[in-house]
Design a protein around this motif. Structure first.
Motif, short mmCIF file in Angstrom:
data_model
loop_
_atom_site.label_atom_id
_atom_site.label_comp_id
_atom_site.label_asym_id
_atom_site.label_seq_id
_atom_site.Cartn_x
_atom_site.Cartn_y
_atom_site.Cartn_z
N GLU A 29 3.65 172.83 41.10
CA GLU A 29 2.61 171.80 40.95
C GLU A 29 1.29 172.30 41.59
OE1 GLU A 29 2.20 168.39 39.69
OE2 GLU A 29 0.22 169.15 40.26
N ARG A 31 -1.57 170.73 41.92
CA ARG A 31 -2.40 169.72 42.60
C ARG A 31 -1.80 169.36 43.95
NH1 ARG A 31 -1.70 164.95 39.04
NH2 ARG A 31 0.32 165.95 38.83
N ARG A 32 -2.68 168.94 44.85
CA ARG A 32 -2.21 168.49 46.17
C ARG A 32 -1.79 167.03 46.07
NH1 ARG A 32 -2.90 171.49 50.76
NH2 ARG A 32 -4.00 173.44 50.43
N ARG A 34 1.22 163.89 46.82
CA ARG A 34 2.15 163.48 47.87
C ARG A 34 3.58 163.93 47.54
NH1 ARG A 34 1.20 158.45 50.49
NH2 ARG A 34 -0.98 158.28 51.10
N ASP A 118 -2.48 162.76 54.36
CA ASP A 118 -1.70 162.60 53.13
C ASP A 118 -0.53 163.58 53.00
OD1 ASP A 118 -3.01 160.45 52.24
OD2 ASP A 118 -4.02 161.42 50.55
N ASP A 119 -0.74 164.81 53.46
CA ASP A 119 0.31 165.82 53.27
C ASP A 119 1.58 165.50 54.07
OD1 ASP A 119 -0.95 166.31 55.71
OD2 ASP A 119 -0.40 168.43 55.68
N ARG A 269 3.15 171.74 45.50
CA ARG A 269 2.14 170.68 45.64
C ARG A 269 0.79 171.22 46.10
NH1 ARG A 269 6.55 168.54 48.25
NH2 ARG A 269 5.48 168.53 50.26
N GLY A 270 0.31 172.21 45.37
CA GLY A 270 -1.04 172.72 45.61
C GLY A 270 -1.17 173.71 46.75
N GLU A 271 -0.06 174.13 47.32
CA GLU A 271 -0.15 175.06 48.45
C GLU A 271 0.91 176.14 48.29
OE1 GLU A 271 0.24 174.90 53.31
OE2 GLU A 271 0.46 173.07 52.16
N ARG A 272 0.51 177.39 48.50
CA ARG A 272 1.49 178.49 48.42
C ARG A 272 2.18 178.60 49.77
NH1 ARG A 272 2.99 181.68 44.64
NH2 ARG A 272 1.45 180.90 43.17
N LYS A 273 3.51 178.39 49.79
CA LYS A 273 4.21 178.42 51.07
C LYS A 273 5.67 178.81 50.89
CE LYS A 273 4.85 173.40 51.09
NZ LYS A 273 4.56 172.18 51.84
#
Lengths: 339, 68
Positions: A29, A31-32, A34, A118-119, A269-273
């Motif tokens: 995903e 987009r950032r 929830r 929000d995160d 959710r919008g972040e590479r981790k």
């Protein structure tokens, strides 16, 4: 981890497979958005993987369940009346120091403050309270080395129960100051995500195995939080070098029986981790009452080893940076010889 | 949208009694219904079968008393 571990084969399953937990978790995903609860819940929600969570809750041995019962009972005090007289706060830094000292006196090993953003909230939840006092408590390593056996699961739940007590008592102390506070001592809460809060509160960094790694205790600790409006100075994320180690270390990847830990980061959710394959991890997690192999084989989790790893890694990083700076200089400056 | 800052209970003793009843139910469910599921699961495990969770698994959660 002692000796051989159960194989990743299962005598339970779904006839109609639920939606992939990875999709629910937002893998791919851009987009950032929830987070959506997927597995753990407190019973009320009809989550996609609820049947497996119900099964998990019922096959756990009594030595685990008794801690859950006690924790549930004490968490009835997670919220309560707020004192009418409100203590004025002119110095949020001093107040944060006071709250952290109190949390440590109550038994917390690590404490930090982050803003509730929000995160760290599941979809459909609004914080209502601005700050999170994040609490960490170390588990008994002598018990946890037995992961993935039931005695390690019992130690995990005992730690959560103890954290529940600390969170409840801290929340009560804050409410006695005239500020609202709510304790989050249930690891299965579908309100907040403890890991993003704890990272921003400086309790540790996200490891390759999807859990927090702290400088002192590695992954051998558990989390809880107290949400409040009491004005508190925020902590900053820490950099102990976890990222450098996880990038090259494969210990958790190799020791994970269902091969659920990914070697590369994923877009979530919008972040590479770092991300753990939910669909592979959770059945094994259920079969072994909470598994915990990855957090216990992590080199950072060995008592006393974390600070030494951190110092070494940060020293290497400094050397590389200095070498990089050096190589960027003209040859004459590097050698001391005239051009 | 649910806010996390909920108003405190007006009568704490009522909350406590309700929770005690729920915990008792939870304990009963764990012992009786849970015992049945555990026995069936162990039997299936021993002979290489599968317990189909969406058809014959438990439907009560140990933390039903918490709800959040």
């Amino acid at each position: 981890m002692n000796g051989s571990v159960p194989p990743p084969s299962y005598a339970f399953g779904y006839r109609r497979q639920p939606e992939s937990g990875n999709a629910i978790n937002g893998v791919g995903e851009p987009r950032r958005v929830r987070a959506r609860p997927v597995f753990h819940a407190s019973g009320g929600e009809r989550l996609a993987w609820k049947a497996l969570d119900d099964f998990f809750s019922i096959i756990n041995p009594w030595r685990v369940i008794r801690h859950v019962l006690f924790n549930t009972w004490q968490l009835r005090r997670s919220e309560g009346p707020v004192a009418a007289a409100q203590r004025a706060v002119t110095d949020p830094a001093a107040m944060a120091a006071e709250i952290k000292a109190l949390a440590r006196r109550l038994g917390a090993c690590v404490v930090g403050v982050a803003e509730v953003t929000d995160d760290a909230l599941y979809e459909g939840r609004e914080p209502g309270l601005r700050y999170a006092v994040c609490l960490g408590l170390e588990m008994d390593r002598g018990e946890m080395v037995h992961a993935p056996e039931a005695r390690a699961a019992a130690e995990m739940m005992r730690t959560y129960r103890e954290l529940g007590r600390i969170a409840v008592e801290l929340a009560e102390a804050i409410r006695a100051m005239g500020w609202p506070a709510r304790a989050y001592g249930n690891p299965n809460s579908t309100d907040i995500l403890l890991i993003p809060l704890a990272i921003r509160a400086g309790l540790g960094e996200l490891g390759k195995h999807g859990s927090l790694i702290g400088r002192e205790h590695g992954s051998n600790f558990r989390l809880a939080a107290v949400l409040t409006d009491l004005p508190l100075a925020l902590d900053a994320p820490v950099d102990a070098g976890v990222e450098d180690v996880c990038t090259v270390c494969r210990r958790c990847v190799d020791d994970c029986p269902p091969r659920a830990i990914l070697e590369q980061k994923e877009l979530v959710r919008g972040e590479r981790k770092w991300y753990v394959d939910f669909d592979k991890c959770i059945p094994y997690f259920v079969k072994t009452y909470g598994c915990a192999i990855c957090i216990e084989v992590c080199p950072w989790s060995e008592p006393g080893r974390g600070p030494a790893i951190s110092e070494r890694v940060l020293a290497v990083r400094r050397e590389r940076r200095d070498a990089g700076k050096l190589s960027a200089l003209p040859r004459s400056a590097r050698t001391g010889q005239p051009a | 949208m649910r806010t996390l800052a909920t108003p405190p209970h007006a009568r704490p003793w009522r909350r406590d009694v309700r929770l005690l009843v729920q915990l008792a139910r939870m304990l009963f469910g764990y012992a009786v219904a849970g015992g049945r599921v555990r026995r069936r699961y162990r039997a299936l495990e021993a002979r290489g079968g599968t317990l189909w969770l969406d058809e014959e698994g438990p439907h009560e959660h140990r933390e039903a008393a918490l709800r959040r």
